[in-house]
Design a protein around this motif. Sequence first.
Motif, PDB file in Angstrom:
ATOM      1  N   VAL A 113     -53.861 -19.947  10.005  1.00  0.00           N
ATOM      2  CA  VAL A 113     -54.519 -20.878   9.174  1.00  0.00           C
ATOM      3  C   VAL A 113     -53.367 -21.972   9.296  1.00  0.00           C
ATOM      4  O   VAL A 113     -52.496 -21.915   7.907  1.00  0.00           O
ATOM      5  CB  VAL A 113     -55.238 -20.986   8.238  1.00  0.00           C
ATOM      6  N   LYS A 114     -53.107 -23.378  10.238  1.00  0.00           N
ATOM      7  CA  LYS A 114     -51.977 -23.990   9.725  1.00  0.00           C
ATOM      8  C   LYS A 114     -52.178 -24.817   8.724  1.00  0.00           C
ATOM      9  O   LYS A 114     -53.052 -25.230   8.422  1.00  0.00           O
ATOM     10  CB  LYS A 114     -52.556 -25.596  11.462  1.00  0.00           C
ATOM     11  N   GLU A 115     -51.048 -25.537   8.817  1.00  0.00           N
ATOM     12  CA  GLU A 115     -50.947 -26.492   7.089  1.00  0.00           C
ATOM     13  C   GLU A 115     -52.084 -27.349   7.218  1.00  0.00           C
ATOM     14  O   GLU A 115     -51.966 -28.013   8.138  1.00  0.00           O
ATOM     15  CB  GLU A 115     -49.291 -26.766   7.089  1.00  0.00           C
ATOM     16  N   HIS A 116     -52.623 -27.812   5.565  1.00  0.00           N
ATOM     17  CA  HIS A 116     -53.409 -28.527   5.970  1.00  0.00           C
ATOM     18  C   HIS A 116     -53.370 -28.603   4.499  1.00  0.00           C
ATOM     19  O   HIS A 116     -52.609 -28.350   3.731  1.00  0.00           O
ATOM     20  CB  HIS A 116     -54.532 -28.385   6.509  1.00  0.00           C
ATOM     21  N   THR A 117     -54.340 -29.827   4.141  1.00  0.00           N
ATOM     22  CA  THR A 117     -54.674 -29.784   2.705  1.00  0.00           C
ATOM     23  C   THR A 117     -55.901 -30.413   2.597  1.00  0.00           C
ATOM     24  O   THR A 117     -56.714 -30.449   3.462  1.00  0.00           O
ATOM     25  CB  THR A 117     -53.679 -31.067   2.422  1.00  0.00           C
ATOM     26  N   ASP A 118     -56.685 -30.267   1.005  1.00  0.00           N
ATOM     27  CA  ASP A 118     -58.111 -30.659   0.914  1.00  0.00           C
ATOM     28  C   ASP A 118     -57.937 -31.240  -0.368  1.00  0.00           C
ATOM     29  O   ASP A 118     -57.381 -31.295  -1.377  1.00  0.00           O
ATOM     30  CB  ASP A 118     -58.952 -28.820   0.527  1.00  0.00           C
ATOM     31  N   PRO A 119     -58.666 -32.547   0.255  1.00  0.00           N
ATOM     32  CA  PRO A 119     -58.323 -33.785  -1.213  1.00  0.00           C
ATOM     33  C   PRO A 119     -58.818 -33.430  -2.009  1.00  0.00           C
ATOM     34  O   PRO A 119     -58.427 -34.751  -3.147  1.00  0.00           O
ATOM     35  CB  PRO A 119     -58.967 -34.714   0.484  1.00  0.00           C
ATOM     36  N   THR A 120     -59.667 -32.775  -2.388  1.00  0.00           N
ATOM     37  CA  THR A 120     -60.575 -33.066  -3.655  1.00  0.00           C
ATOM     38  C   THR A 120     -59.873 -31.415  -4.127  1.00  0.00           C
ATOM     39  O   THR A 120     -61.267 -31.926  -5.430  1.00  0.00           O
ATOM     40  CB  THR A 120     -61.729 -33.363  -3.247  1.00  0.00           C
ATOM     41  N   LEU A 121     -59.200 -30.910  -4.085  1.00  0.00           N
ATOM     42  CA  LEU A 121     -59.555 -29.875  -4.106  1.00  0.00           C
ATOM     43  C   LEU A 121     -57.907 -29.015  -5.640  1.00  0.00           C
ATOM     44  O   LEU A 121     -56.319 -28.728  -5.100  1.00  0.00           O
ATOM     45  CB  LEU A 121     -59.046 -28.061  -3.598  1.00  0.00           C
ATOM     46  N   GLY A 122     -57.590 -30.180  -6.601  1.00  0.00           N
ATOM     47  CA  GLY A 122     -56.963 -30.302  -7.447  1.00  0.00           C
ATOM     48  C   GLY A 122     -57.398 -30.721  -8.872  1.00  0.00           C
ATOM     49  O   GLY A 122     -58.222 -31.878  -8.528  1.00  0.00           O
ATOM     50  N   ILE A 123     -56.649 -30.303  -9.702  1.00  0.00           N
ATOM     51  CA  ILE A 123     -57.585 -30.547 -11.197  1.00  0.00           C
ATOM     52  C   ILE A 123     -56.901 -31.752 -11.083  1.00  0.00           C
ATOM     53  O   ILE A 123     -57.619 -32.469 -12.306  1.00  0.00           O
ATOM     54  CB  ILE A 123     -57.200 -29.258 -12.343  1.00  0.00           C
ATOM     55  N   GLU A 124     -56.061 -32.978 -11.169  1.00  0.00           N
ATOM     56  CA  GLU A 124     -55.588 -33.956 -11.141  1.00  0.00           C
ATOM     57  C   GLU A 124     -55.863 -34.329 -10.560  1.00  0.00           C
ATOM     58  O   GLU A 124     -56.750 -35.955 -11.213  1.00  0.00           O
ATOM     59  CB  GLU A 124     -53.767 -33.735 -10.908  1.00  0.00           C
ATOM     60  N   ILE A 125     -57.657 -34.507  -9.824  1.00  0.00           N
ATOM     61  CA  ILE A 125     -57.883 -35.743  -9.206  1.00  0.00           C
ATOM     62  C   ILE A 125     -59.244 -36.269  -9.724  1.00  0.00           C
ATOM     63  O   ILE A 125     -59.566 -35.032  -9.937  1.00  0.00           O
ATOM     64  CB  ILE A 125     -57.975 -34.717  -7.431  1.00  0.00           C
ATOM     65  N   GLU A 126     -59.476 -36.693  -9.518  1.00  0.00           N
ATOM     66  CA  GLU A 126     -61.106 -37.398 -10.014  1.00  0.00           C
ATOM     67  C   GLU A 126     -61.709 -37.488  -9.176  1.00  0.00           C
ATOM     68  O   GLU A 126     -62.063 -36.845  -8.467  1.00  0.00           O
ATOM     69  CB  GLU A 126     -60.899 -39.404 -10.538  1.00  0.00           C
ATOM     70  N   LYS A 127     -62.488 -36.629  -9.815  1.00  0.00           N
ATOM     71  CA  LYS A 127     -63.931 -36.346  -9.219  1.00  0.00           C
ATOM     72  C   LYS A 127     -63.742 -35.084  -8.315  1.00  0.00           C
ATOM     73  O   LYS A 127     -64.005 -35.057  -7.544  1.00  0.00           O
ATOM     74  CB  LYS A 127     -65.000 -36.966  -7.983  1.00  0.00           C
ATOM     75  N   SER A 128     -62.729 -34.422  -8.978  1.00  0.00           N
ATOM     76  CA  SER A 128     -62.390 -32.752  -8.028  1.00  0.00           C
ATOM     77  C   SER A 128     -63.143 -31.792  -8.451  1.00  0.00           C
ATOM     78  O   SER A 128     -63.878 -32.010  -9.208  1.00  0.00           O
ATOM     79  CB  SER A 128     -60.773 -32.602  -9.034  1.00  0.00           C
ATOM     80  N   VAL A 129     -63.074 -30.639  -7.696  1.00  0.00           N
ATOM     81  CA  VAL A 129     -63.458 -29.582  -7.713  1.00  0.00           C
ATOM     82  C   VAL A 129     -62.427 -28.733  -7.579  1.00  0.00           C
ATOM     83  O   VAL A 129     -61.522 -28.830  -6.987  1.00  0.00           O
ATOM     84  CB  VAL A 129     -63.848 -28.855  -6.352  1.00  0.00           C
ATOM     85  N   VAL A 130     -62.395 -27.311  -8.862  1.00  0.00           N
ATOM     86  CA  VAL A 130     -61.078 -26.435  -8.630  1.00  0.00           C
ATOM     87  C   VAL A 130     -62.136 -25.365  -8.158  1.00  0.00           C
ATOM     88  O   VAL A 130     -62.628 -25.169  -8.117  1.00  0.00           O
ATOM     89  CB  VAL A 130     -61.249 -26.302 -10.664  1.00  0.00           C
ATOM     90  N   ARG A 131     -60.782 -24.806  -7.317  1.00  0.00           N
ATOM     91  CA  ARG A 131     -61.025 -23.426  -6.534  1.00  0.00           C
ATOM     92  C   ARG A 131     -59.883 -22.933  -7.100  1.00  0.00           C
ATOM     93  O   ARG A 131     -59.094 -22.740  -6.900  1.00  0.00           O
ATOM     94  CB  ARG A 131     -60.359 -23.804  -4.732  1.00  0.00           C
ATOM     95  N   LEU A 132     -61.253 -21.688  -8.544  1.00  0.00           N
ATOM     96  CA  LEU A 132     -60.397 -20.270  -8.062  1.00  0.00           C
ATOM     97  C   LEU A 132     -59.906 -19.157  -6.857  1.00  0.00           C
ATOM     98  O   LEU A 132     -60.892 -19.124  -6.675  1.00  0.00           O
ATOM     99  CB  LEU A 132     -61.047 -20.179  -9.360  1.00  0.00           C
ATOM    100  N   THR A 133     -59.147 -18.608  -6.692  1.00  0.00           N
ATOM    101  CA  THR A 133     -59.057 -17.637  -5.673  1.00  0.00           C
ATOM    102  C   THR A 133     -58.908 -16.701  -6.094  1.00  0.00           C
ATOM    103  O   THR A 133     -57.645 -16.170  -6.958  1.00  0.00           O
ATOM    104  CB  THR A 133     -58.125 -17.687  -4.687  1.00  0.00           C
ATOM    105  N   VAL A 134     -59.264 -15.213  -5.811  1.00  0.00           N
ATOM    106  CA  VAL A 134     -59.613 -14.006  -6.213  1.00  0.00           C
ATOM    107  C   VAL A 134     -59.228 -13.211  -5.010  1.00  0.00           C
ATOM    108  O   VAL A 134     -59.914 -12.893  -4.894  1.00  0.00           O
ATOM    109  CB  VAL A 134     -60.577 -12.954  -6.602  1.00  0.00           C
ATOM    110  N   PRO A 135     -57.733 -12.856  -4.067  1.00  0.00           N
ATOM    111  CA  PRO A 135     -57.734 -11.348  -3.152  1.00  0.00           C
ATOM    112  C   PRO A 135     -58.113 -10.732  -3.290  1.00  0.00           C
ATOM    113  O   PRO A 135     -58.558  -9.378  -4.333  1.00  0.00           O
ATOM    114  CB  PRO A 135     -55.818 -11.279  -3.442  1.00  0.00           C
TER     115      PRO A 135
END
Length: 199
Positions: A113-135
């Motif tokens: 998966v090439k390098e990228h960013t997800d603009p809304t997936l950060g807790i510091e961002i207004e109206k953000s969504v937090v993504r939790l990951t479980v391998p």
Amino acid sequence: MITQAENSTAFKDRIKLPFTFDVNKLQEEYKALKLGSFTYYNVIPLRSPAHLVDTSLPFPPPADDYADGSWCDWMDTQELEKSPYLNEVVDFFKAKTKVTLVRLLRLAPNSTVKEHTDPTLGIEIEKSVVRLTVPIFSNEQVEFYLNDELMHMALGECWYMRLTDPHRIINNSTEERVNLTIDMIPNEWLRGVIEESQG
């Protein structure tokens, strides 16, 4: 427009949370879904916008901002409903805050998966969504880089990552990599857990 949240705590870009889930149960239920073969990357929705799960429901009206998860109702899919332990994991977070998108993310062997960013997936961002990951399935030949630094996530661990930062994945192995991802609306409880966990 996405802006930095005012007076927000500065969080690390990766934080291991104090939740560990039963790897054997996760793997057994994943296998029980009997998912077919795939090429490169495959997404299995476990919780999705309600109108996509139940097509008899009307489409919600267009939203000015889809980032905060309030633009539609959310519904568990059949795959989640027939997976008791996965349901238990998701319900744990549902009891704490609003859970939106939940998925199994499959990366094929010898894929990137090439390098990228997800603009809304950060807790510091207004109206953000937090993504939790479980391998669920991974090995030492699967490399997840966040801000050009290799991450080490054990199976069954639960991680917060600031995915607004650059990240990429390399699966150098002959086996698929599978992660459970759970998106949720950050609230006081979640912010507290993340803040306390970063040490």
